[in-house]
Design an enzyme around this catalytic site. Structure first.
Site, PDB file in Angstrom:
ATOM      1  CG  ASP A   1      -1.793   1.223   1.326  1.00  0.00           C
ATOM      2  OD1 ASP A   1      -1.503   2.232   0.642  1.00  0.00           O
ATOM      3  OD2 ASP A   1      -2.776   1.188   2.073  1.00  0.00           O
ATOM      4  CB  VAL A   2       1.865   3.710  -2.649  1.00  0.00           C
ATOM      5  CG1 VAL A   2       2.321   2.729  -3.715  1.00  0.00           C
ATOM      6  CG2 VAL A   2       0.493   4.288  -2.953  1.00  0.00           C
TER       7      VAL A   2
ATOM      8  CE1 TYR B   1      -5.570  10.869 -10.978  1.00  0.00           C
ATOM      9  CE2 TYR B   1      -5.746  12.480 -12.744  1.00  0.00           C
ATOM     10  CZ  TYR B   1      -5.295  11.258 -12.272  1.00  0.00           C
ATOM     11  OH  TYR B   1      -4.562  10.438 -13.106  1.00  0.00           O
TER      12      TYR B   1
HETATM   13  N1  LIG Z   1      -5.809   5.805 -17.425  1.00  0.00           N
HETATM   14  C1  LIG Z   1      -5.569   7.080 -17.686  1.00  0.00           C
HETATM   15  O1  LIG Z   1      -6.191   7.646 -18.585  1.00  0.00           O
HETATM   16  C2  LIG Z   1      -4.516   7.840 -16.929  1.00  0.00           C
HETATM   17  C3  LIG Z   1      -4.172   9.113 -17.370  1.00  0.00           C
HETATM   18  C4  LIG Z   1      -3.174   9.842 -16.719  1.00  0.00           C
HETATM   19  C5  LIG Z   1      -2.535   9.282 -15.632  1.00  0.00           C
HETATM   20  N2  LIG Z   1      -2.887   8.050 -15.185  1.00  0.00           N
HETATM   21  C6  LIG Z   1      -2.153   7.515 -14.045  1.00  0.00           C
HETATM   22  O2  LIG Z   1      -1.543   6.290 -14.409  1.00  0.00           O
HETATM   23  C7  LIG Z   1      -1.347   5.475 -13.259  1.00  0.00           C
HETATM   24  C8  LIG Z   1      -1.842   4.063 -13.538  1.00  0.00           C
HETATM   25  O3  LIG Z   1      -3.251   4.084 -13.683  1.00  0.00           O
HETATM   26  P1  LIG Z   1      -4.067   3.071 -14.631  1.00  0.00           P
HETATM   27  O4  LIG Z   1      -4.630   3.861 -15.728  1.00  0.00           O
HETATM   28  O5  LIG Z   1      -3.226   1.882 -14.938  1.00  0.00           O
HETATM   29  O6  LIG Z   1      -5.269   2.702 -13.636  1.00  0.00           O
HETATM   30  P2  LIG Z   1      -5.723   1.337 -12.950  1.00  0.00           P
HETATM   31  O7  LIG Z   1      -6.839   1.716 -12.050  1.00  0.00           O
HETATM   32  O8  LIG Z   1      -5.938   0.287 -13.972  1.00  0.00           O
HETATM   33  O9  LIG Z   1      -4.452   0.903 -12.088  1.00  0.00           O
HETATM   34  C9  LIG Z   1      -4.076   1.553 -10.912  1.00  0.00           C
HETATM   35  C10 LIG Z   1      -3.340   0.557 -10.034  1.00  0.00           C
HETATM   36  O10 LIG Z   1      -2.933   1.227  -8.835  1.00  0.00           O
HETATM   37  C11 LIG Z   1      -3.228   0.357  -7.743  1.00  0.00           C
HETATM   38  N3  LIG Z   1      -3.393   1.097  -6.490  1.00  0.00           N
HETATM   39  C12 LIG Z   1      -4.404   1.946  -6.136  1.00  0.00           C
HETATM   40  N4  LIG Z   1      -4.218   2.368  -4.881  1.00  0.00           N
HETATM   41  C13 LIG Z   1      -3.068   1.782  -4.420  1.00  0.00           C
HETATM   42  C14 LIG Z   1      -2.359   1.837  -3.192  1.00  0.00           C
HETATM   43  N5  LIG Z   1      -2.797   2.551  -2.162  1.00  0.00           N
HETATM   44  N6  LIG Z   1      -1.219   1.130  -3.102  1.00  0.00           N
HETATM   45  C15 LIG Z   1      -0.763   0.389  -4.139  1.00  0.00           C
HETATM   46  N7  LIG Z   1      -1.409   0.280  -5.311  1.00  0.00           N
HETATM   47  C16 LIG Z   1      -2.549   0.979  -5.440  1.00  0.00           C
HETATM   48  C17 LIG Z   1      -4.518  -0.332  -8.167  1.00  0.00           C
HETATM   49  O11 LIG Z   1      -4.784  -1.479  -7.369  1.00  0.00           O
HETATM   50  C18 LIG Z   1      -4.210  -0.634  -9.624  1.00  0.00           C
HETATM   51  O12 LIG Z   1      -3.519  -1.845  -9.774  1.00  0.00           O
HETATM   52  C19 LIG Z   1      -2.061   6.195 -12.114  1.00  0.00           C
HETATM   53  O13 LIG Z   1      -1.128   6.913 -11.340  1.00  0.00           O
HETATM   54  C20 LIG Z   1      -2.988   7.154 -12.836  1.00  0.00           C
HETATM   55  O14 LIG Z   1      -3.337   8.267 -12.046  1.00  0.00           O
HETATM   56  C21 LIG Z   1      -3.869   7.323 -15.801  1.00  0.00           C
END
Ligand SMILES: NC(=O)c1ccc[n+]([C@@H]2O[C@H](COP(=O)([O-])OP(=O)(O)OC[C@H]3O[C@@H](n4cnc5c(N)ncnc54)[C@H](O)[C@@H]3O)[C@@H](O)[C@H]2O)c1
Length: 249
Positions: free
Chosen positions: A63-64, A154
Site C-alpha cells: 500500500d503506497v 486529482y
Molecule cells: N488511465 C488514464 O487515462 C490515466 C491518465 C493519466 C494518468 N494516469 C495515471 O496512471 C497510473 C496508472 O493508472 P491506470 O490507468 O493503470 O489505472 P488502474 O486503475 O488500472 O491501475 C491503478 C493501479 O494502482 C493500484 N493502487 C491503487 N491504490 C493503491 C495503493 N494505495 N497502493 C498500491 N497500489 C494501489 C490499483 O490497485 C491498480 O492496480 C495512475 O497513477 C494514474 O493516475 C492514468
C-alpha cells in the site's frame, strides 16, 4: 540483449492497467521485477504470467501510503537481488469531482495515495539506489498535473508529483539517481472506464485529442521503459508527455 538486462525494478500499482503492462515489458527487456499493489490476487497473476514467459517477477503486498510496506518492498529487493536500479511510482486513484463536491476526507485520501505515496516510495528507495551505484525513478503524473483539471483533488495530487520529481532530480543527480515524470493523456484502463465507456464520452475524448486515438497502456509503457533504461542517462527532471497532443493546444 534486453534494454534492462541486469537491472532490478519496483513497480507500484503493478497488478493491472499500465503498471502490469510495464511489469511485462520490463521483464521482457531483462529486468527482475517486483510488483507492488494492494490487489494480491491480480498481482500474483501477473507474477505467474511473467514467470510462464521466462521472466523473473515477484509480487509483494504494497500500500503506497504505508511507510512500513515501502520498507518491506525495498528490503525484499536488496535481500533477494542485492540491488535496486529502477522505481516506477505508478499506483494511483482517480476522483471525478470538482472543488465544491470534494470533501476534506476525499482530499486527504487522494493526496495520501497519489502524492504521499510517491514521496514515500522515492524517499525509501534512495539509500538502496545509492548502494547500487545510481538509479532511475519514473513518476507517473498526468496531463492533469500540467494544466487545470476539472477533477480538482486529482489534478492537485498530480501537480505535486511533477514538482517533487524535479526536487528529487536536483538533489540526487550527483549520486547518479535520475528522476523524471510521465504525463499520460487518456489511456484505456479501468481507471477511465466511466469516462470513455459510453459512446458520447469516447467521442468527447477523441475530439479533443489531435491524434484522434485513445492510447493503450503499451503506449505509456514504452516511454517509461526509455526513462528507466540507460538510454536516457542524460535525462533528469524532465516531463514526458504522452497525450496524443491534448496539451499542445
Ligand atoms: N488511465 C488514464 O487515462 C490515466 C491518465 C493519466 C494518468 N494516469 C495515471 O496512471 C497510473 C496508472 O493508472 P491506470 O490507468 O493503470 O489505472 P488502474 O486503475 O488500472 O491501475 C491503478 C493501479 O494502482 C493500484 N493502487 C491503487 N491504490 C493503491 C495503493 N494505495 N497502493 C498500491 N497500489 C494501489 C490499483 O490497485 C491498480 O492496480 C495512475 O497513477 C494514474 O493516475 C492514468
Amino acid at each position: 540483449m534486453g534494454r534492462l538486462d541486469g537491472k532490478v525494478a519496483i513497480l507500484s500499482g503493478g497488478a493491472k492497467g499500465q503498471g502490469a503492462e510495464e511489469a511485462r515489458l520490463f521483464a521482457q527487456e531483462g529486468a527482475k521485477v517486483i510488483i507492488g499493489d494492494i490487489l494480491d490476487r491480480e498481482g500474483m497473476q501477473i507474477e505467474s504470467e511473467i514467470a510462464e514467459q521466462g521472466g523473473e517477477a515477484k509480487f509483494v503486498h504494497l500500500d503506497v501510503s504505508s511507510e512500513e510496506d515501502w520498507s518491506r518492498t525495498v528490503d525484499l529487493s536488496m535481500s533477494e537481488y542485492g540491488r535496486l536500479d529502477i522505481l516506477v511510482n505508478n499506483a494511483g486513484i482517480l476522483l471525478m469531482k470538482g472543488l465544491e463536491e470534494t470533501s476534506g476526507q476525499e482530499w486527504d485520501n487522494i493526496q495520501n495515495i497519489n502524492s504521499k505515496g510517491v514521496f514515500l516510495g522515492s524517499k525509501t528507495v534512495i539509500p538502496a539506489m545509492r548502494e547500487s551505484g545510481g538509479g532511475s525513478i519514473v513518476n507517473i503524473s498526468s496531463i492533469a498535473g500540467l494544466i487545470g483539471s476539472k477533477f480538482t483533488a486529482y489534478g492537485a495530487s498530480k501537480g505535486l508529483v511533477r514538482t517533487l520529481t524535479k526536487s528529487v532530480a536536483v538533489n540526487h543527480g550527483h549520486e547518479g539517481i535520475r528522476c523524471n515524470s510521465v504525463h499520460p493523456g487518456i489511456i484505456e484502463t479501468d481507471m477511465v472506464s466511466e469516462m470513455i465507456g459510453s459512446q458520447e464520452g469516447r467521442e468527447y475524448q477523441l475530439n479533443r485529442t489531435p491524434l484522434k486515438v485513445i492510447a493503450t497502456s503499451r503506449d505509456v509503457a514504452l516511454g517509461v521503459l526509455y526513462l528507466a533504461s540507460d538510454e536516457s542517462r542524460y535525462v533528469t527532471g524532465s516531463e514526458l508527455v504522452i497525450d496524443g497532443g491534448i496539451t499542445a493546444q
